[in-house]
Enzyme design. Structure first.
Site, PDB file in Angstrom:
ATOM      1  N   ASP A 485      35.385  43.917  34.574  1.00  0.00           N
ATOM      2  CA  ASP A 485      36.294  44.493  35.413  1.00  0.00           C
ATOM      3  C   ASP A 485      35.983  44.461  36.952  1.00  0.00           C
ATOM      4  O   ASP A 485      34.697  44.438  37.365  1.00  0.00           O
ATOM      5  CB  ASP A 485      36.233  46.245  35.230  1.00  0.00           C
ATOM      6  CG  ASP A 485      37.380  46.959  35.892  1.00  0.00           C
ATOM      7  OD1 ASP A 485      38.499  46.800  35.741  1.00  0.00           O
ATOM      8  OD2 ASP A 485      37.044  47.961  36.788  1.00  0.00           O
ATOM      9  N   GLU A 522      38.129  39.671  36.566  1.00  0.00           N
ATOM     10  CA  GLU A 522      38.971  39.932  37.712  1.00  0.00           C
ATOM     11  C   GLU A 522      38.417  39.536  38.802  1.00  0.00           C
ATOM     12  O   GLU A 522      37.577  40.239  39.429  1.00  0.00           O
ATOM     13  CB  GLU A 522      39.677  41.440  37.836  1.00  0.00           C
ATOM     14  CG  GLU A 522      40.404  41.997  36.758  1.00  0.00           C
ATOM     15  CD  GLU A 522      40.732  43.325  36.708  1.00  0.00           C
ATOM     16  OE1 GLU A 522      41.960  43.741  36.955  1.00  0.00           O
ATOM     17  OE2 GLU A 522      39.776  44.276  36.973  1.00  0.00           O
TER      18      GLU A 522
END
Length: 880
Positions: A485, A522
């Site tokens: 993340d 990400e």
């Protein structure tokens, strides 16, 4: 606030725009949330970066000193300058005054760091200034070399005796609370690690550390009772750690040691289904363990049947949203609130459902889990019993179930922030070594650009925690991949250290082939670390060539249209009717503007189909010969990958509206259900038939809807649940989505939700799923989708009709012995490819004899090399 209080976890709208990526690259990004102001203390404008050097923002370049509270220790500072290595390590501090610690005082550093610490200076006009001091750099310098090799947490010897160890270099004392008694721990002065050796009967007992330490956020010395950051097991609601050996045979389900995994595939070929553990089974009446890890052991449930079907078609991995211990869900079922309304009785466009769901959202069983509490323990709310080690055994059984279905397991991991910091009950790291694990701004406040208390993975021991945690999940839980993340908030070096640690794992030594573990994340570029301000980030451009993939937002935006954060959600794209099937929304612009934007989107999609390669050369829609890196994406290069596998393609994921919901907003309201299905398949195909890895949100092939909810992290089962049985619908029309993140879209949403035509029936849902599986089978069986190098892609892949005269809404791609037409228009299209006249092609047998009779009518005229595709269709032709 009591230790059992649960706070809702919400990503502010401005941050959500960055979390999913597109706006991370805008010329004018949305405003960042303000940094959390220091609570109960003065700012910390001085930074002690190593034993020799202090940098002090706003100080005069004259003599100063460090003063250490109650012990009366002080260290003299003389004006100095940063060395080249210090400037490289701290680029964001190079413009501030630097000071050198007087060599006569350097031996006092270790003592000074265990007390209240201030920097003071008498200015030229006689004033005395003082500020707090940030200490992560000097802690790394003094202790990092030894501490990075320490075994932390509970470590068991061969005779079954545990040693408990915690890194707490600034603590005055650390003791172990174990089974109702307090046991002193001993400090290693070289590493800052406190240890205690235990007896065999410590196994299974609950424990905490009692840490006495100066806490800048409180402005005083505190004694914290805190769980172990290296916990291997927990009691319910994470109240205590447990002394547990993950190698204990009692924690291994039958068959665990000899677990047979599906064959590994290289990252560039991975096809990934992203799902949330609770979503998977909460609404599945055929599951015996709804909402739990064990739902993946229900072989005959609708959900598991669907996963096996996708695996047979070519899906390789299941990506689980965060399953490590998180802060916002009561783990005991008796403590979990439920909506007290008859939700099904309300109208499909009512605001009553969201109102009822929202009232219990902070106390219900649902949250995505992006608020980590303990990084290396399974979340307890998914276990049959959160008390004890059931969660360990059941997580392992879940992995067995997923592997048994023919799929490998990916975990979504959230090392970029913590649920809380400072003295908050949900703060673990910061209550043990205050001011170290969190990333601090120049004034000493905690950076919150990720929406939460950011972590400083650039610091030695936070970086070590990431590596150690990932290795534990890979070895003790046999996880096959990790999705990071907000990976751009971590240093590239930290991700490469993870990759190296995994690569060192072997089946003979560790029971795991670490090289087969895939990594992606990400790689957005924003916040206090943006543009490599503090270190070389793990961003899209920086991770190219590393073997670690980043999500690519380029094709995602092109296929959907606009960005996920448009004020008007009706902005159209390639697969939602831009120019070729306009919806009349003013936000789309004039026909000429729509045409120009559509052709630019087609260039972005071409690059996406190559695997987002930076050096791929092709003719763009303006007729220019360009490289992927030369095509604009919101002011940044569209192509950034060095090889297939660097960029991960997707059309939708858990964040923002599902693909079906986005198309509900964007397609003209008159669009028939069958045509919505075809556009859904076409949008999914732009990722499924690309070079490199691709991901789709679970249920997108079933036209999954969340009733237009763009941020369903805390929207409960009502809006999130997957409906594997088409008789239950697809989730559309379950009421207006929660007001907090969607109310501004309610005027657009209300008429759509009331339209029964937008609730697809079983035939439409089944047809969509079957057509998507046909595409997966084509990808899985055609070697041309497995090109390992950029040079091979350049040789095998081309867009022969690209240029000034290309057809708006149609992409024609040659790939080895394949020709693929993506016809997003509402009309049949004919595409004549120069140079192929007389070459034999036929519609791919998986489509000519496939599940979609419309696609089966696609045709090829050999003398003229004219390929014909029906409206809203992806047609794959094969030579020979």
């Amino acid at each position: 606030m009591s230790s059992t209080t649960r706070r809702p976890f919400r990503r502010p709208a401005a941050v959500l725009a960055l979390v999913l990526g597109a706006t991370a690259l805008l010329a004018s990004p949305p405003p960042q949330p303000a940094a959390a102001a220091p609570s109960g203390r003065e700012p910390a404008l001085a930074q002690w970066i190593d034993r020799d050097t202090v940098v002090w923002k706003g100080a005069e370049h004259r003599a100063a000193r460090l003063e250490s509270g109650t012990r009366g220790v002080h260290l003299r500072l003389v004006p100095g300058r940063l060395s080249p290595s210090e400037r490289l390590a701290y680029p964001h501090l190079t413009h501030y005054p630097a000071f050198t610690v007087d060599p006569r005082d350097r031996a006092l550093a270790r003592s000074a760091l265990r007390d209240a610490l201030h920097a003071t200076q008498r200015t030229a006009d006689g004033r005395r200034t003082t500020t707090g001091v940030q200490i992560p750099g000097v802690l790394d310098d003094l202790y990092g070399t030894r501490a990075r090799h320490a075994a932390l947490g509970p470590v068991f010897a061969r005779d079954g005796r545990p040693t408990l160890a915690v890194w707490a270099p600034t603590a005055r004392t650390v003791a172990l609370e174990l089974g109702g008694r307090t046991v002193p721990m001993h400090r290693d002065g070289a590493s800052g690690v406190w240890r205690v050796h235990g007896a065999r009967d410590w196994a299974g007992k609950p424990y905490r550390y009692r840490v006495t330490v100066w806490a800048p956020s409180a402005g005083r010395t505190v004694t914290n009772e805190v769980t172990d950051p290296y916990s291997t097991a927990l009691t319910a609601d994470s109240a205590r750690s447990l002394v547990v050996d993950l190698a204990d045979p009692k924690l291994a389900p039958p068959g665990w040691s000899g677990l047979a995994k599906p064959a590994a595939v290289p990252l560039r070929r991975a096809r990934i289904q992203e799902l949330q553990i609770r979503d998977f089974s909460a609404a599945d009446r055929t599951s015996h363990h709804r909402g739990r890890y064990l739902a993946f052991t229900d072989r005959h449930s609708d959900g598991m049947r669907r996963l096996r079907s996708l695996a047979r078609a070519g899906t390789s991995h299941v990506h689980l949203l965060p399953a490590a211990d998180f802060a916002t869900t009561p783990e005991r079922r008796a403590d979990q609130a439920r909506p007290g309304c008859d939700l099904a009785s309300y109208a499909p466009d009512s605001d009553r459902q969201q109102d009822c769901v929202t009232r219990t959202a902070g106390r219900d069983a649902y949250n995505w889990g992006y608020d980590p509490l303990h990084y290396t323990v399974p979340e307890g709310s998914y276990a049959s019993d959160p008390e004890g080690t059931a969660r360990t055994v059941e997580f392992r059984r879940m992995v067995q179930g997923i592997n048994g279905a023919g799929l490998r397991t990916v975990m979504d991991v959230v090392y970029n922030h913590t649920a809380a910091s400072g003295q908050d009950p949900h703060s673990v790291l910061d209550r043990i070594v205050p001011g170290y694990y969190q990333r601090l701004q120049d004034d000493g406040s905690v950076a919150t650009s990720t929406c939460c208390a950011g972590t400083a993975t650039e610091h030695t021991m936070m970086g070590k925690l990431v590596v150690d945690s990932v290795v534990t999940w890979a070895t003790a839980y046999k996880v096959d991949g990790f999705r990071f993340d907000l990976m751009g908030h971590q240093p590239k070096a930290n991700l490469l250290a993870v990759r190296a640690a995994l690569d060192a794992l072997t089946p003979a030594k560790d029971g795991v082939d670490g090289k087969s573990v895939i990594l992606y994340g990400e790689g957005w570029n924003f916040g206090e670390a943006a543009n490599d301000a503090r270190f070389v980030q793990a961003t899209q451009k920086n991770m190219a060539g590393t073997g670690i993939a980043t999500f690519s937002d380029r094709a995602r935006d092109a296929v959907r249209g606009g960005s996920p954060f448009d004020a008007d959600p009706r902005v159209q794209g390639f697969a939602s009717g831009l120019y070729t099937d306009p919806n009349s929304a003013p936000a789309n612009g004039s026909p000429a503007e729509q045409r120009a934007r559509l052709l630019h989107y087609q260039d972005l999609l071409k690059i996406g189909l190559t695997g987002n390669l930076a050096d791929f050369t092709f003719t763009d829609s303006a007729g220019h010969r360009v490289k992927g890196s030369g095509v604009d994406y919101n002011g940044a290069p569209a192509g950034y990958a060095a090889a297939p596998g660097d960029a991960l393609a997707y059309a939708d994921a858990h964040d923002n509206e599902t693909l079906y919901d986005a198309l509900a907003y964007k397609l003209p309201p008159r669009t028939a259900p069958a045509d919505r299905s075809r556009m859904q398949v076409l949008a999914l195909a732009t990722a499924a038939l690309s070079q490199g890895p691709a991901l789709s949100q679970a249920g997108s092939d079933l036209l999954r809807s969340k009733s237009l909810d763009r941020n369903s992290f805390d929207s409960g089962d009502w809006f999130n649940a997957l409906h594997w049985n088409c008789a239950d619908g697809n989730g559309f029309g379950r009421g207006l989505p929660p007001a907090a993140d969607n109310k501004d879209k309610w005027p657009y949403a209300r008429p759509l939700l009331a339209d029964r035509a937008l609730r697809p029936g079983c035939a439409t849902i089944r047809r969509t799923a079957a057509a998507y599986r046909d595409l997966l089978r084509i990808h899985a069986t055609e070697p041309a989708f497995d090109l390992p190098t950029a040079a091979e892609v350049q040789h095998a892949l081309s867009f022969p009709l690209s240029g000034k005269h290309e057809t708006p809404g149609v992409l024609t791609m040659r790939l080895g012995n394949l020709v693929i037409l993506f016809n997003a228009t509402p009309h049949q299209q004919h595409q004549t490819v120069p140079g192929l006249a007389g070459t034999p092609y036929t519609l791919h047998p998986l489509q000519s004899h496939g599940t979609d009779p419309t696609t089966a009518t696609a045709s090829y005229t050999r003398p003229s090399a004219t390929f014909t595709a029906p409206a809203r269709t992806v047609a794959v032709f094969r030579r020979g």
